[in-house]
Design a protein around this motif. Structure first.
Motif, PDB file in Angstrom:
ATOM      1  N   LEU A  83       0.841  -1.208   0.000  1.00  0.00           N
ATOM      2  CA  LEU A  83       0.000   0.000   0.000  1.00  0.00           C
ATOM      3  C   LEU A  83       0.874   1.255   0.000  1.00  0.00           C
ATOM      4  N   ALA A  84       1.992   1.183   0.728  1.00  0.00           N
ATOM      5  CA  ALA A  84       2.895   2.347   0.775  1.00  0.00           C
ATOM      6  C   ALA A  84       3.397   2.673  -0.634  1.00  0.00           C
ATOM      7  N   HIS A  85       3.715   1.618  -1.414  1.00  0.00           N
ATOM      8  CA  HIS A  85       4.181   1.864  -2.781  1.00  0.00           C
ATOM      9  C   HIS A  85       3.044   2.427  -3.637  1.00  0.00           C
ATOM     10  N   TRP A  86       1.849   1.901  -3.464  1.00  0.00           N
ATOM     11  CA  TRP A  86       0.717   2.431  -4.234  1.00  0.00           C
ATOM     12  C   TRP A  86       0.449   3.898  -3.878  1.00  0.00           C
ATOM     13  N   GLN A  87       0.716   4.276  -2.628  1.00  0.00           N
ATOM     14  CA  GLN A  87       0.576   5.691  -2.273  1.00  0.00           C
ATOM     15  C   GLN A  87       1.597   6.529  -3.051  1.00  0.00           C
ATOM     16  N   ASN A  88       2.831   6.005  -3.173  1.00  0.00           N
ATOM     17  CA  ASN A  88       3.836   6.689  -4.003  1.00  0.00           C
ATOM     18  C   ASN A  88       3.359   6.800  -5.445  1.00  0.00           C
ATOM     19  N   CYS A  89       2.760   5.724  -5.927  1.00  0.00           N
ATOM     20  CA  CYS A  89       2.278   5.714  -7.320  1.00  0.00           C
ATOM     21  C   CYS A  89       1.173   6.749  -7.512  1.00  0.00           C
ATOM     22  N   ALA A  90       0.280   6.862  -6.532  1.00  0.00           N
ATOM     23  CA  ALA A  90      -0.802   7.857  -6.638  1.00  0.00           C
ATOM     24  C   ALA A  90      -0.219   9.262  -6.670  1.00  0.00           C
ATOM     25  N   ASN A  91       0.789   9.500  -5.838  1.00  0.00           N
ATOM     26  CA  ASN A  91       1.446  10.819  -5.846  1.00  0.00           C
ATOM     27  C   ASN A  91       2.099  11.089  -7.196  1.00  0.00           C
ATOM     28  N   ALA A  92       2.764  10.044  -7.729  1.00  0.00           N
ATOM     29  CA  ALA A  92       3.442  10.200  -9.022  1.00  0.00           C
ATOM     30  C   ALA A  92       2.433  10.465 -10.133  1.00  0.00           C
ATOM     31  N   ALA A  94      -0.489  11.889  -9.807  1.00  0.00           N
ATOM     32  CA  ALA A  94      -1.006  13.255  -9.639  1.00  0.00           C
ATOM     33  C   ALA A  94      -0.055  14.264 -10.279  1.00  0.00           C
ATOM     34  N   THR A  95       1.239  14.046 -10.061  1.00  0.00           N
ATOM     35  CA  THR A  95       2.244  14.965 -10.628  1.00  0.00           C
ATOM     36  C   THR A  95       2.324  14.819 -12.138  1.00  0.00           C
ATOM     37  N   HIS A  96       2.402  13.554 -12.598  1.00  0.00           N
ATOM     38  CA  HIS A  96       2.581  13.317 -14.038  1.00  0.00           C
ATOM     39  C   HIS A  96       1.422  13.907 -14.845  1.00  0.00           C
ATOM     40  N   PHE A  97       0.204  13.736 -14.357  1.00  0.00           N
ATOM     41  CA  PHE A  97      -0.965  14.193 -15.117  1.00  0.00           C
ATOM     42  C   PHE A  97      -1.405  15.599 -14.722  1.00  0.00           C
ATOM     43  N   SER A  98      -0.618  16.272 -13.875  1.00  0.00           N
ATOM     44  CA  SER A  98      -0.963  17.630 -13.409  1.00  0.00           C
ATOM     45  C   SER A  98      -2.393  17.686 -12.863  1.00  0.00           C
ATOM     46  N   ALA A  99      -2.707  16.720 -12.019  1.00  0.00           N
ATOM     47  CA  ALA A  99      -4.057  16.668 -11.455  1.00  0.00           C
ATOM     48  C   ALA A  99      -4.301  17.875 -10.551  1.00  0.00           C
ATOM     49  N   THR A 100      -5.502  18.405 -10.648  1.00  0.00           N
ATOM     50  CA  THR A 100      -5.885  19.525  -9.781  1.00  0.00           C
ATOM     51  C   THR A 100      -6.768  19.057  -8.634  1.00  0.00           C
ATOM     52  N   PRO A 113      -3.455  11.337  -2.637  1.00  0.00           N
ATOM     53  CA  PRO A 113      -2.262  12.175  -2.516  1.00  0.00           C
ATOM     54  C   PRO A 113      -2.554  13.336  -1.561  1.00  0.00           C
ATOM     55  N   PRO A 114      -1.640  13.620  -0.634  1.00  0.00           N
ATOM     56  CA  PRO A 114      -1.946  14.584   0.417  1.00  0.00           C
ATOM     57  C   PRO A 114      -2.138  16.024  -0.071  1.00  0.00           C
ATOM     58  N   LEU A 182      -9.530   4.307   8.204  1.00  0.00           N
ATOM     59  CA  LEU A 182      -9.852   5.368   7.248  1.00  0.00           C
ATOM     60  C   LEU A 182      -9.081   6.619   7.654  1.00  0.00           C
ATOM     61  N   PRO A 183      -8.254   7.162   6.740  1.00  0.00           N
ATOM     62  CA  PRO A 183      -7.498   8.360   7.121  1.00  0.00           C
ATOM     63  C   PRO A 183      -8.429   9.548   7.355  1.00  0.00           C
ATOM     64  N   ASP A 184      -7.922  10.556   8.062  1.00  0.00           N
ATOM     65  CA  ASP A 184      -8.698  11.793   8.193  1.00  0.00           C
ATOM     66  C   ASP A 184      -8.988  12.337   6.803  1.00  0.00           C
ATOM     67  N   SER A 185     -10.160  12.925   6.654  1.00  0.00           N
ATOM     68  CA  SER A 185     -10.542  13.372   5.306  1.00  0.00           C
ATOM     69  C   SER A 185      -9.680  14.545   4.840  1.00  0.00           C
ATOM     70  N   GLY A 186      -9.149  15.334   5.766  1.00  0.00           N
ATOM     71  CA  GLY A 186      -8.274  16.442   5.375  1.00  0.00           C
ATOM     72  C   GLY A 186      -8.953  17.389   4.408  1.00  0.00           C
ATOM     73  N   ARG A 187      -8.363  17.525   3.226  1.00  0.00           N
ATOM     74  CA  ARG A 187      -8.910  18.465   2.236  1.00  0.00           C
ATOM     75  C   ARG A 187      -9.985  17.826   1.354  1.00  0.00           C
ATOM     76  N   LEU A 188     -10.338  16.601   1.672  1.00  0.00           N
ATOM     77  CA  LEU A 188     -11.311  15.889   0.828  1.00  0.00           C
ATOM     78  C   LEU A 188     -12.699  15.895   1.471  1.00  0.00           C
ATOM     79  N   ALA A 189     -13.711  16.054   0.638  1.00  0.00           N
ATOM     80  CA  ALA A 189     -15.097  16.000   1.114  1.00  0.00           C
ATOM     81  C   ALA A 189     -15.646  14.600   0.856  1.00  0.00           C
ATOM     82  N   ASP A 190     -16.344  14.054   1.826  1.00  0.00           N
ATOM     83  CA  ASP A 190     -16.937  12.733   1.644  1.00  0.00           C
ATOM     84  C   ASP A 190     -18.270  12.834   0.900  1.00  0.00           C
ATOM     85  N   VAL A 191     -18.458  11.972  -0.088  1.00  0.00           N
ATOM     86  CA  VAL A 191     -19.727  11.883  -0.820  1.00  0.00           C
ATOM     87  C   VAL A 191     -20.355  10.547  -0.457  1.00  0.00           C
TER      88      VAL A 191
END
Lengths: 227, 99
Positions: A83-92, A94-100, A113-114, A182-191
């Motif tokens: 899972l830790a590696h998949w978190q790295n992949c999600a971050n990568a 986000a950066t590669h595709f310039s996700a907003t 991604p945080p 479940l991590p804290d939602s932080g900047r994310l809104a739950d639907v």
């Protein structure tokens, strides 16, 4: 315009390996990174999530749903993933595709991604997703005349990994999922499902679709991304 | 309280557990409410409905736990309690009554 593309996903050796992604190129109003749910639920919701992305594209919003190593079209072995590696992949990704923005779905909430704001659709602790897969294994074994229990399977899973719902989950990922809250939602809104309407398509025994649910979720995302 | 052998499709007589169980089956099997309302005590489930595989059964049991706030242990799950709608309803009603 839709396309499948490959993206340079980090691999476990510190290099990158190409993974597929479903992508809508329209980026006039941002780009949503869609992180599919984990394992069995990814298959059940893939068409639904593709439909949400198509609707967003009509509203001028780009989106991308990357494969993670070891699942879907990936050529990487699943049993060595963590899972830790998949978190790295999600971050990568986000950066590669310039996700907003990001949309996590069910147990993929743990991969958000945080740095991004966005949404968690029907978030679920990864431990709950694991428990349902363990239970399926117990039911299947009992049907085949083998006596297994979740606790004994879990002991084995932590040491040697386990085949669950057709996925060979390695020992490290097993342990990570087992302890994942479940991590804290932080900047994310739950639907929640009530907002989307109907019943969650992950409940279906066979993959199914509900266009009204796709429209409802896309509307929530489009309004949020227009702000 | 309704029993597992009560005639199907009589909403006025259905217990809360009966209604909840049918609603979950609608969601898991992707059937219309009217189709699941016609399920009787002898309607076959696991082993009779090809779409109800082990993963679907696990999803079904987890959803029963969540919606009725009960816990179903591994050793309580067997082919018999999953074989028919009546057996599953009886099991679930008993668990629910235990609180």
């Amino acid at each position: 315009m839709t396309s499948t593309c490959t993206w340079p996903c980090p691999d476990l050796s510190g290099q990158t390996a190409p993974e597929y992604a479903l992508r809508y190129l329209h980026q006039r109003k941002g780009c949503l990174l869609v992180i599919p749910p984990l394992f069995d639920e990814a298959n059940k919701l893939r068409y639904f999530l593709g439909s949400v992305m198509r609707l967003l594209n009509r509203a001028g919003i780009g989106s991308v749903m990357p494969d993670f190593p070891g699942v879907n079209e990936s050529l990487q072995p699943l049993e060595t993933q963590t899972l830790a590696h998949w978190q790295n992949c999600a971050n990568a990704a986000a950066t590669h595709f310039s996700a907003t923005h990001v949309l996590t779905v069910r147990a993929s909430a743990i991969l958000a991604p945080p740095g991004l704001s966005g949404w968690r659709y029907a978030p679920l602790p990864a431990a709950n997703a694991l428990r349902t897969m363990l239970r399926a294994r117990v039911v299947m074994s009992r049907e085949a005349g083998r006596e297994e229990t979740q606790s004994r399977l879990a002991e084995r899973g932590r040491v040697a990994g386990l085949e669950l719902a057709g996925h060979h989950i390695g020992p490290q990922m097993f342990a990570e999922m087992e302890s994942a809250r479940l991590p804290d939602s932080g900047r994310l809104a739950d639907v929640d499902q009530q907002t989307v309407g109907g019943s969650g398509l992950w409940l279906r025994a066979e993959p199914d679709h509900d266009p009204a649910q796709a429209e409802a979720l896309a509307a929530v995302l489009a309004v949020g991304m227009a702000q | 309280m309704n029993s597992a052998t009560a005639p199907a499709g009589a909403p006025g007589n259905q217990s809360e557990v009966d209604r909840t169980l049918r609603a979950i089956l609608v969601d898991v099997l992707g059937l219309d409410h009217s189709q699941v309302a016609a399920f009787g005590a002898d309607t076959g489930l696991f082993g009779y409905l090809p779409e109800l595989d082990s993963m679907a059964v696990a999803t079904l049991l987890t959803e029963i736990e969540d919606r009725l706030t009960i816990v179903i242990e591994d050793d309580e799950v067997d082919g018999e309690m999953l074989e028919t709608f009546g057996a599953l309803l009886l099991f679930t009603e008993n668990k629910h009554a235990e609180g």
